[in-house]
Design a protein around this motif. Structure first.
Motif, PDB file in Angstrom:
ATOM      1  N   LEU A 298       0.791  -1.777  -0.472  1.00  0.00           N
ATOM      2  CA  LEU A 298       0.284  -0.185   0.004  1.00  0.00           C
ATOM      3  C   LEU A 298       0.566   1.115   0.497  1.00  0.00           C
ATOM      4  O   LEU A 298      -0.042   2.089  -0.447  1.00  0.00           O
ATOM      5  CB  LEU A 298      -0.877  -0.345   1.629  1.00  0.00           C
ATOM      6  CG  LEU A 298      -1.824  -1.128   1.417  1.00  0.00           C
ATOM      7  CD1 LEU A 298      -2.809  -1.150   2.778  1.00  0.00           C
ATOM      8  CD2 LEU A 298      -2.831  -1.169   0.049  1.00  0.00           C
ATOM      9  N   GLU A 299       1.676   1.141   0.274  1.00  0.00           N
ATOM     10  CA  GLU A 299       3.442   2.117   0.293  1.00  0.00           C
ATOM     11  C   GLU A 299       3.807   2.818  -0.621  1.00  0.00           C
ATOM     12  O   GLU A 299       3.757   3.982  -1.410  1.00  0.00           O
ATOM     13  CB  GLU A 299       4.283   2.345   1.014  1.00  0.00           C
ATOM     14  CG  GLU A 299       3.959   2.045   2.428  1.00  0.00           C
ATOM     15  CD  GLU A 299       5.244   1.339   3.143  1.00  0.00           C
ATOM     16  OE1 GLU A 299       5.558   1.802   4.491  1.00  0.00           O
ATOM     17  OE2 GLU A 299       6.262   0.795   2.988  1.00  0.00           O
ATOM     18  N   THR A 300       3.508   2.108  -1.890  1.00  0.00           N
ATOM     19  CA  THR A 300       3.254   2.413  -3.272  1.00  0.00           C
ATOM     20  C   THR A 300       2.812   1.739  -4.456  1.00  0.00           C
ATOM     21  O   THR A 300       1.889   0.256  -3.879  1.00  0.00           O
ATOM     22  CB  THR A 300       4.980   1.755  -3.630  1.00  0.00           C
ATOM     23  OG1 THR A 300       5.379   0.019  -3.691  1.00  0.00           O
ATOM     24  CG2 THR A 300       5.962   2.204  -3.602  1.00  0.00           C
ATOM     25  N   GLY A 301       2.413   2.364  -5.566  1.00  0.00           N
ATOM     26  CA  GLY A 301       1.294   1.495  -6.303  1.00  0.00           C
ATOM     27  C   GLY A 301      -0.155   1.540  -6.578  1.00  0.00           C
ATOM     28  O   GLY A 301      -0.471   1.006  -6.531  1.00  0.00           O
ATOM     29  N   HIS A 302      -0.478   2.228  -4.482  1.00  0.00           N
ATOM     30  CA  HIS A 302      -1.556   2.481  -4.427  1.00  0.00           C
ATOM     31  C   HIS A 302      -2.268   3.596  -3.858  1.00  0.00           C
ATOM     32  O   HIS A 302      -1.594   4.163  -3.767  1.00  0.00           O
ATOM     33  CB  HIS A 302      -2.233   0.990  -3.034  1.00  0.00           C
ATOM     34  CG  HIS A 302      -2.182  -0.607  -3.872  1.00  0.00           C
ATOM     35  ND1 HIS A 302      -3.327  -0.738  -4.317  1.00  0.00           N
ATOM     36  CD2 HIS A 302      -1.285  -1.362  -3.963  1.00  0.00           C
ATOM     37  CE1 HIS A 302      -3.149  -2.225  -4.962  1.00  0.00           C
ATOM     38  NE2 HIS A 302      -1.912  -2.420  -4.786  1.00  0.00           N
ATOM     39  N   ARG A 303      -4.139   3.324  -3.883  1.00  0.00           N
ATOM     40  CA  ARG A 303      -3.996   4.683  -3.342  1.00  0.00           C
ATOM     41  C   ARG A 303      -5.200   4.276  -1.568  1.00  0.00           C
ATOM     42  O   ARG A 303      -5.801   3.069  -2.385  1.00  0.00           O
ATOM     43  CB  ARG A 303      -5.521   5.254  -4.410  1.00  0.00           C
ATOM     44  CG  ARG A 303      -4.421   5.985  -5.661  1.00  0.00           C
ATOM     45  CD  ARG A 303      -5.220   6.726  -6.128  1.00  0.00           C
ATOM     46  NE  ARG A 303      -5.141   7.050  -7.489  1.00  0.00           N
ATOM     47  CZ  ARG A 303      -5.727   7.661  -8.297  1.00  0.00           C
ATOM     48  NH1 ARG A 303      -6.555   8.505  -8.208  1.00  0.00           N
ATOM     49  NH2 ARG A 303      -4.917   8.401  -9.145  1.00  0.00           N
ATOM     50  N   ASN A 304      -4.622   5.148  -0.662  1.00  0.00           N
ATOM     51  CA  ASN A 304      -5.286   4.562   0.933  1.00  0.00           C
ATOM     52  C   ASN A 304      -6.601   5.673   0.871  1.00  0.00           C
ATOM     53  O   ASN A 304      -6.045   7.200   0.620  1.00  0.00           O
ATOM     54  CB  ASN A 304      -4.258   4.859   1.157  1.00  0.00           C
ATOM     55  CG  ASN A 304      -3.175   3.507   0.982  1.00  0.00           C
ATOM     56  OD1 ASN A 304      -3.319   2.662   0.565  1.00  0.00           O
ATOM     57  ND2 ASN A 304      -1.973   4.285   1.217  1.00  0.00           N
TER      58      ASN A 304
END
Length: 307
Positions: A184-190
């Motif tokens: 979730l720290e890279t490549g994703h939207r939280n």
């Protein structure tokens, strides 16, 4: 001077902090509040309150008088209740404040049941995710999730919220399914929740086999209201964490999909809270007992620890 009434008015001024707010909560003219407090001070021959243009503060004598007065008023209310049998027929106006999701999904759908059982109680239902000041806002009780910051309040734990990590199918199609929280720290939207009062951001939290991981950012979207938070996830804004109670129907319909199922989130306790110096009247007791039963009937609000 009606001494009991003057005591009630004095106690309300101490709790509200100003004559104006006390008058508003008692629904009497401000002049009447001022007159009663002055008459009480003249009768006692002591100064109970220090007055400024913006606020009143209680004197040492006033604080001692207030502590005894609230106990006497509670005993007086008990006496009246026992004689009038108000405990078997609770009545009066009840001010309750609840979070937006609990109001929408639980309290309002079942409110007719409470009203049918207690037809002589008139309810003011405040709905907000903001923390209210029970004393100064003249609220009888609140329902809130999370550990209590004010330990002076009386709290009864009535349930638990079990949080899981979810996203909309359309989001997962675009960005893929994460296999580890670090994904979730890279490549994703939280999507992160932040407090409407303190603006504190609550990270996505993951527990597994003694390991704890918190993902605070980068946050694509931060939201400070629980219903808006769920709608953001449904709209495909990103990955977030919500209670099964809030999103159960969306999971059933496939509008939201659980991910990272092996990683758990701590349960969030839910409490019904009321002020310690307020007598637990028949109407408040009736509501508290009803809410306890209402929560107990819903298995999604009685989650067991999964850590």
């Amino acid at each position: 001077m009606d001494q009991i009434q003057a005591m009630r008015i004095f106690a309300r001024v101490v709790e509200a902090g100003t004559f104006t707010r006390a008058a508003d909560s008692l629904q009497v003219p401000k002049a009447s509040v001022t007159k009663n407090v002055q008459a009480l001070e003249e009768r006692l021959r002591v100064k109970l309150l220090n007055r400024t243009t913006r606020r009143v503060t209680v004197t040492a004598d006033g604080a001692a008088y207030y502590d005894r007065a609230v106990r006497l008023l509670a005993d007086f209310d008990d006496l009246e209740a026992s004689v009038s049998q108000a405990r078997t027929t609770p009545r009066g106006r009840l001010r309750v404040d609840v979070g937006t999701s609990v109001a929408r999904l639980l309290i309002i759908p079942h409110l007719a049941e409470f009203q049918s059982r207690y037809p002589e109680i008139q309810m003011d239902l405040g709905v907000s995710d903001r923390t209210v000041d029970l004393i100064s806002d003249s609220v009888d009780c609140v329902i809130r999730g999370g550990e209590l910051a004010d330990q002076s309040l009386v709290a009864r734990r009535i349930g638990n919220l079990d949080f899981i990590t979810v996203a909309a199918p359309q989001y997962l199609e675009r960005h893929g399914i994460p296999r580890h929280p670090r994904d979730l720290e890279t490549g994703h939207r939280n999507v992160i929740y932040f407090s409407p009062v303190s603006a504190r951001r609550y990270p996505l939290e993951f527990h597994k086999d003694g390991e704890v991981i918190e993902i605070a950012g980068p946050a694509h979207l931060c939201v400070n209201e629980s219903n808006a938070y769920i709608f953001s996830l449904l709209a495909g804004q990103g990955i977030g964490q919500a209670s099964r109670f809030q999103i159960n129907e969306h999971l059933k319909t496939g509008q939201l999909q659980q991910v990272l199922e092996d990683w758990k989130h701590p349960l969030l306790p839910v409490y019904v809270v009321y002020p310690p110096n307020s007598h637990l009247s028949a109407k408040v007791r009736a509501f508290v007992d009803w809410v306890v039963d209402l929560f107990a009937r819903n298995p999604l609000l009685q989650g067991q620890s999964s850590l």
